[in-house]
Design a protein around this motif. Structure first.
Motif, PDB file in Angstrom:
ATOM      1  N   THR A 220       0.836  -1.204   0.000  1.00 23.32           N
ATOM      2  CA  THR A 220       0.000   0.000   0.000  1.00 23.32           C
ATOM      3  C   THR A 220       0.868   1.251   0.000  1.00 23.32           C
ATOM      4  OG1 THR A 220      -1.713  -1.173   1.249  1.00 23.32           O
ATOM      5  CG2 THR A 220      -1.825   1.231   1.233  1.00 23.32           C
ATOM      6  N   GLU A 221       1.888   1.273   0.835  1.00 18.50           N
ATOM      7  CA  GLU A 221       2.782   2.438   0.890  1.00 18.50           C
ATOM      8  C   GLU A 221       3.526   2.623  -0.421  1.00 18.50           C
ATOM      9  OE1 GLU A 221       5.449   2.961   4.113  1.00 18.50           O
ATOM     10  OE2 GLU A 221       3.840   3.560   5.484  1.00 18.50           O
ATOM     11  N   ASN A 222       3.921   1.538  -1.057  1.00 18.12           N
ATOM     12  CA  ASN A 222       4.630   1.641  -2.329  1.00 18.12           C
ATOM     13  C   ASN A 222       3.711   2.205  -3.404  1.00 18.12           C
ATOM     14  OD1 ASN A 222       6.957   0.995  -4.144  1.00 18.12           O
ATOM     15  ND2 ASN A 222       5.445  -0.342  -5.078  1.00 18.12           N
ATOM     16  N   TRP A 223       2.442   1.719  -3.454  1.00 20.97           N
ATOM     17  CA  TRP A 223       1.482   2.264  -4.419  1.00 20.97           C
ATOM     18  C   TRP A 223       1.254   3.744  -4.171  1.00 20.97           C
ATOM     19  CZ3 TRP A 223      -3.081   4.906  -4.067  1.00 20.97           C
ATOM     20  CH2 TRP A 223      -3.826   5.034  -5.244  1.00 20.97           C
ATOM     21  N   LEU A 224       1.098   4.123  -2.908  1.00 20.04           N
ATOM     22  CA  LEU A 224       0.846   5.515  -2.545  1.00 20.04           C
ATOM     23  C   LEU A 224       2.029   6.392  -2.900  1.00 20.04           C
ATOM     24  CD1 LEU A 224      -0.993   7.569  -1.204  1.00 20.04           C
ATOM     25  CD2 LEU A 224      -0.087   6.854   1.020  1.00 20.04           C
ATOM     26  N   LYS A 225       3.225   5.910  -2.641  1.00 19.59           N
ATOM     27  CA  LYS A 225       4.433   6.677  -2.952  1.00 19.59           C
ATOM     28  C   LYS A 225       4.537   6.945  -4.451  1.00 19.59           C
ATOM     29  CE  LYS A 225       8.041   5.722  -0.555  1.00 19.59           C
ATOM     30  NZ  LYS A 225       9.249   5.067   0.021  1.00 19.59           N
ATOM     31  N   GLN A 226       4.266   5.919  -5.264  1.00 17.93           N
ATOM     32  CA  GLN A 226       4.327   6.080  -6.715  1.00 17.93           C
ATOM     33  C   GLN A 226       3.260   7.055  -7.208  1.00 17.93           C
ATOM     34  OE1 GLN A 226       6.803   4.776  -8.580  1.00 17.93           O
ATOM     35  NE2 GLN A 226       7.606   3.998  -6.641  1.00 17.93           N
ATOM     36  N   LYS A 227       2.065   6.968  -6.642  1.00 20.56           N
ATOM     37  CA  LYS A 227       0.970   7.860  -7.048  1.00 20.56           C
ATOM     38  C   LYS A 227       1.312   9.311  -6.720  1.00 20.56           C
ATOM     39  CE  LYS A 227      -3.466   8.414  -8.331  1.00 20.56           C
ATOM     40  NZ  LYS A 227      -4.182   7.809  -9.469  1.00 20.56           N
ATOM     41  N   LEU A 228       1.816   9.553  -5.520  1.00 24.07           N
ATOM     42  CA  LEU A 228       2.162  10.913  -5.106  1.00 24.07           C
ATOM     43  C   LEU A 228       3.319  11.472  -5.924  1.00 24.07           C
ATOM     44  CD1 LEU A 228       1.886  10.538  -1.220  1.00 24.07           C
ATOM     45  CD2 LEU A 228       0.245  11.619  -2.769  1.00 24.07           C
ATOM     46  N   MET A 229       4.236  10.609  -6.305  1.00 24.09           N
ATOM     47  CA  MET A 229       5.383  11.040  -7.100  1.00 24.09           C
ATOM     48  C   MET A 229       4.927  11.589  -8.454  1.00 24.09           C
ATOM     49  SD  MET A 229       8.722   8.765  -8.184  1.00 24.09           S
ATOM     50  CE  MET A 229       8.765   8.103  -6.502  1.00 24.09           C
ATOM     51  N   VAL A 230       3.977  10.910  -9.078  1.00 19.98           N
ATOM     52  CA  VAL A 230       3.471  11.360 -10.374  1.00 19.98           C
ATOM     53  C   VAL A 230       2.644  12.638 -10.220  1.00 19.98           C
ATOM     54  CG1 VAL A 230       2.044  10.742 -12.358  1.00 19.98           C
ATOM     55  CG2 VAL A 230       3.471   9.011 -11.271  1.00 19.98           C
ATOM     56  N   ILE A 231       1.813  12.705  -9.184  1.00 23.13           N
ATOM     57  CA  ILE A 231       1.018  13.912  -8.936  1.00 23.13           C
ATOM     58  C   ILE A 231       1.935  15.109  -8.724  1.00 23.13           C
ATOM     59  CG2 ILE A 231      -0.537  15.042  -7.288  1.00 23.13           C
ATOM     60  CD1 ILE A 231      -1.824  12.296  -6.804  1.00 23.13           C
ATOM     61  N   GLU A 232       2.961  14.933  -7.912  1.00 30.38           N
ATOM     62  CA  GLU A 232       3.910  16.017  -7.627  1.00 30.38           C
ATOM     63  C   GLU A 232       4.618  16.469  -8.906  1.00 30.38           C
ATOM     64  OE1 GLU A 232       4.751  18.547  -4.996  1.00 30.38           O
ATOM     65  OE2 GLU A 232       4.647  16.686  -3.838  1.00 30.38           O
ATOM     66  N   LYS A 233       4.993  15.512  -9.735  1.00 27.67           N
ATOM     67  CA  LYS A 233       5.746  15.824 -10.958  1.00 27.67           C
ATOM     68  C   LYS A 233       4.943  16.693 -11.920  1.00 27.67           C
ATOM     69  CE  LYS A 233       8.097  13.595 -14.861  1.00 27.67           C
ATOM     70  NZ  LYS A 233       8.519  12.300 -15.462  1.00 27.67           N
ATOM     71  N   TYR A 234       3.625  16.417 -12.029  1.00 30.40           N
ATOM     72  CA  TYR A 234       2.821  17.112 -13.038  1.00 30.40           C
ATOM     73  C   TYR A 234       1.851  18.138 -12.452  1.00 30.40           C
ATOM     74  CZ  TYR A 234       4.537  13.548 -16.255  1.00 30.40           C
ATOM     75  OH  TYR A 234       5.343  12.740 -17.022  1.00 30.40           O
ATOM     76  N   MET A 235       1.956  18.416 -11.158  1.00 27.22           N
ATOM     77  CA  MET A 235       0.989  19.300 -10.510  1.00 27.22           C
ATOM     78  C   MET A 235       0.895  20.664 -11.189  1.00 27.22           C
ATOM     79  SD  MET A 235      -1.339  19.747  -8.305  1.00 27.22           S
ATOM     80  CE  MET A 235      -1.215  18.315  -7.247  1.00 27.22           C
ATOM     81  N   ASP A 236       2.023  21.226 -11.598  1.00 29.60           N
ATOM     82  CA  ASP A 236       2.030  22.552 -12.227  1.00 29.60           C
ATOM     83  C   ASP A 236       2.360  22.491 -13.715  1.00 29.60           C
ATOM     84  OD1 ASP A 236       1.511  23.904  -9.745  1.00 29.60           O
ATOM     85  OD2 ASP A 236       3.595  23.552  -9.185  1.00 29.60           O
ATOM     86  N   ALA A 237       2.310  21.311 -14.299  1.00 29.01           N
ATOM     87  CA  ALA A 237       2.652  21.152 -15.713  1.00 29.01           C
ATOM     88  C   ALA A 237       1.519  21.624 -16.610  1.00 29.01           C
ATOM     89  CB  ALA A 237       2.974  19.690 -16.002  1.00 29.01           C
ATOM     90  N   PRO A 238       1.835  22.072 -17.845  1.00 29.16           N
ATOM     91  CA  PRO A 238       0.768  22.418 -18.796  1.00 29.16           C
ATOM     92  C   PRO A 238      -0.117  21.203 -19.064  1.00 29.16           C
ATOM     93  CG  PRO A 238       2.914  23.203 -19.569  1.00 29.16           C
ATOM     94  CD  PRO A 238       3.186  22.326 -18.393  1.00 29.16           C
TER      95      PRO A 238
END
Length: 322
Positions: A220-238
């Motif tokens: 669960t923590e690994n899935w959550l970490k991967q999900k947050l990583m992608v959200i963080e990466k594209y949060m301010d992207a066009p």
């Protein structure tokens, strides 16, 4: 939001439908369990929507209001009438006295049966606040109550989401949720006794449950970490740079291949799910007569996304259903 009422729903129902008493968390670094289950693109673009200017219709809230009403009724029954209800169900009085509603986990005795209702938990993780409010936990077993269509049972289309939802709730509440599976309690909104008699794969009762195994805490923590990583990466992207929603998360229906005997036909002679079978039928069985029309599958989730107007991937604009 700006509300319309194209169906002329009377005020007696309309006020109930648009009532929203949910205790939202107003924090830009907060992500709920239900939000995390959505596609990354939807999570990011939804945060860019001016919800005050969003137009929606009263009718779109009826299904949600029905679900909320069922949840509220279940909570009320357990908070105020659980002893009476358990007695009606044949539970012995000495067992009924063991039920404790929303107790402090530290005070639960060995013979107690703790029941927790609608409890919110928040945990900080990877720079975010992750939170959620589960429906019901009895003696360590997590229950989630779903008022939904029979298709959810027969297709099992949401089982993966149910597994992730339950896994995240257990991760948030390890002191309360002890079992390694979640019990999904289905209350079917379109159940038919006739269909149940005709089809054994159809739910045989109006209310049924299904147990789904949870991920381990490390998974669960690994899935959550991967999900947050992608959200963080594209949060301010066009918008154009944010990864598109995959078909599975769009709840996309299968592409259909429709055979028409002639150009003037208004209705397909035969429908196919497989392109090769459709063309074999036309070229072999019909000796090259007629034509095949390809009807792409519908991205049904787009109808429920408030960011559809901002999303170039979305084929159907202005069709938001809450």
């Amino acid at each position: 939001m700006v509300f319309t009422n194209h169906a002329s729903i009377p005020l007696a129902i309309g006020v109930w439908a648009v009532q929203d008493s949910y205790d939202y968390v107003d924090d830009p670094r907060y992500l709920s369990v239900t939000t995390l289950l959505k596609p990354t693109r939807q999570i990011i673009l939804s945060r860019r929507v001016n919800t005050e200017a969003l137009q929606t219709d009263v009718e779109d809230f009826v299904a949600s209001a029905m679900g909320t009403s069922i949840h509220d009724s279940i909570e009320k029954a357990w908070l105020h009438h659980h002893e009476e209800g358990l007695a009606k169900l044949g539970i012995p009085e000495n067992v009924i006295k063991r039920f404790k509603i929303n107790p402090d986990p530290a005070t639960v005795g060995e013979t107690d049966i703790p029941v927790y209702l609608e409890q919110r938990a928040i945990k900080e993780f990877e720079g975010w606040k992750i939170g959620g409010k589960f429906d019901f936990v009895a003696d360590g077993l997590l229950h989630d109550n779903k008022s939904t269509t029979t298709m959810k049972w027969t297709k099992g289309s949401s089982d993966k989401d149910y597994q992730l939802q339950g896994s995240l709730y257990r991760w948030l509440n390890p002191g309360i949720i002890k079992e390694d599976y979640i019990r999904i309690n289905f209350i079917f909104t379109d159940w038919s006794k006739l269909n149940a008699l005709k089809d054994s794969s159809y739910p045989q009762h109006r209310a049924m449950y299904r147990d789904i195994p949870l991920l381990t805490i490390p998974e669960t923590e690994n899935w959550l970490k991967q999900k947050l990583m992608v959200i963080e990466k594209y949060m301010d992207a066009p918008e154009a740079e944010i990864p598109p929603c995959p078909d599975e998360e769009l709840w996309r229906t299968p592409t259909k291949y429709k055979y028409f005997a002639n150009a003037g036909s208004q209705r397909a002679t035969k429908n196919f799910d497989n392109q090769a079978e459709a063309y074999r039928y036309m070229n072999v069985d019909k000796k090259g007569q007629g034509f095949i029309r390809i009807v792409p599958g519908e991205a049904r989730r787009c109808n429920y996304c408030i960011a559809s107007d901002l999303c170039k991937q979305c084929p159907n604009k202005n069709q938001i259903i809450f």
